[in-house]
Design an enzyme around this catalytic site. Structure first.
Site, mmCIF file in Angstrom:
data_model
loop_
_atom_site.group_PDB
_atom_site.id
_atom_site.type_symbol
_atom_site.label_atom_id
_atom_site.label_comp_id
_atom_site.label_asym_id
_atom_site.label_seq_id
_atom_site.Cartn_x
_atom_site.Cartn_y
_atom_site.Cartn_z
ATOM 1 C CE LYS A 129 10.706 6.050 8.639
ATOM 2 N NZ LYS A 129 10.829 5.103 7.516
ATOM 3 C CB SER A 144 -0.916 0.013 1.236
ATOM 4 O OG SER A 144 -0.145 0.092 2.421
ATOM 5 C CE1 TYR A 183 8.053 6.703 10.751
ATOM 6 C CE2 TYR A 183 8.070 9.102 10.834
ATOM 7 C CZ TYR A 183 7.956 7.932 10.116
ATOM 8 O OH TYR A 183 7.740 7.988 8.763
ATOM 9 C CB THR A 190 -0.031 6.476 3.098
ATOM 10 O OG1 THR A 190 0.621 6.970 4.289
ATOM 11 C CG2 THR A 190 0.716 6.974 1.867
ATOM 12 C CB SER A 204 10.118 10.635 7.683
ATOM 13 O OG SER A 204 9.129 11.554 8.081
#
Length: 271
Positions: A155, A15, A151, A186, A138
């Site tokens: 990243k 996805s 996160y 998304t 990101s």
């Protein structure tokens, strides 16, 4: 740069950005290898692609399964030309409230597993003397964003690994690209982990109004074709933040120059 007849292997391909990259590369003539945990959803993506596909489902945290998939990917046609480390999970929780197991899970998925998959494929690419490695980081890998401490840690770390790897491979014919998306429409926020490790289950307005995955994929692949090493795919304030923290090309060139001048050989000799 033509991608006709190349093989692109994408993790997290069921996805979002991963699926969009698969479709876009296929539209440019590339064969596609699709990986992720959900074989049924990978098959649905494969059904949308006109070029030849190979579905290799596995959990990125399962190193034995990952290595088995790597062997199959290398053995398919003439091997892998492009590898996209895209699998990942985000976070929506304050540090003071977040359990340590959440940090471990996010860093394992978003950083450690991506490094392990790259390390498994690396000898193949170096032996061939060509190829592209893409790491989907990101804007949160450049700028510390509240409610995403795990996160951001993962990243930021992924960019550090990629930058160092790029320098090491600068004389080997293998290109390394870091991709820093901002808000892309998304399920990243819906699937994000909360303080106790459960899925958030709802999206953010900024994500829902973000860049369409198909547009993000086009921008990314155009930038790869143009030889960009650091690719910011964002708009508005997010783009400004990404550009502000962009690593200058001159610095990347300087570090690559150290390798060309024998830095690694000198370090090995002194060990």
């Amino acid at each position: 740069m033509s991608f006709e007849g190349k093989t692109a292997w994408i993790t997290g391909a069921s996805s979002g950005i991963g699926a969009a990259l698969a479709r876009e590369w296929a539209s440019r003539g590339a064969r596609i290898i699709l990986s992720g945990r959900d074989e049924e959803r990978l098959a649905q993506v494969a059904a949308d692609i006109s070029t030849e596909t190979l579905v290799l489902p596995f959990d990125v945290r399962d190193e034995a399964a990952m290595r088995a998939a790597t062997d199959k990917a290398i053995g398919w046609h003439r091997g892998v030309d492009i590898f996209v480390a895209n699998a990942g999970v985000s976070q929506r929780s304050a540090a003071l409230e977040t359990e340590m197991n959440v940090y471990r899970e996010i860093i394992d998925i978003d950083l450690t597993a991506q490094i392990a998959a790259t390390q498994a494929l690396l000898p193949h690419l170096v032996e061939r003397g060509s190829g592209h490695l893409l790491f989907i980081s990101s804007i949160a890998g450049k700028v510390g964003v509240p409610m995403r401490t795990a996160y951001c840690a993962a990243k930021f770390g992924l960019i550090g690994y990629a930058d160092a790897l790029r320098a090491e491979l600068s004389q080997q014919g293998v290109s390394v690209h870091v991709v820093c998306p901002g808000s892309v429409a998304t399920d990243v926020s819906r699937n994000a982990l909360t303080a106790d490790g459960s899925k958030r289950g709802r999206s953010d307005k900024v994500i829902d109004n973000g860049i369409a995955p198909a547009e993000a994929a086009q921008r990314i692949i155009d930038a790869v074709a143009a030889g960009q090493r650091e690719i910011v795919v964002a708009e508005g304030m997010e783009q400004a933040m990404g550009e502000m923290r962009r690593t200058p090309d001159q610095l990347l060139d300087q570090v690559a120059g150290m390798v060309a001048a024998g830095y690694m050989e000198k370090m090995k000799a002194e060990a």
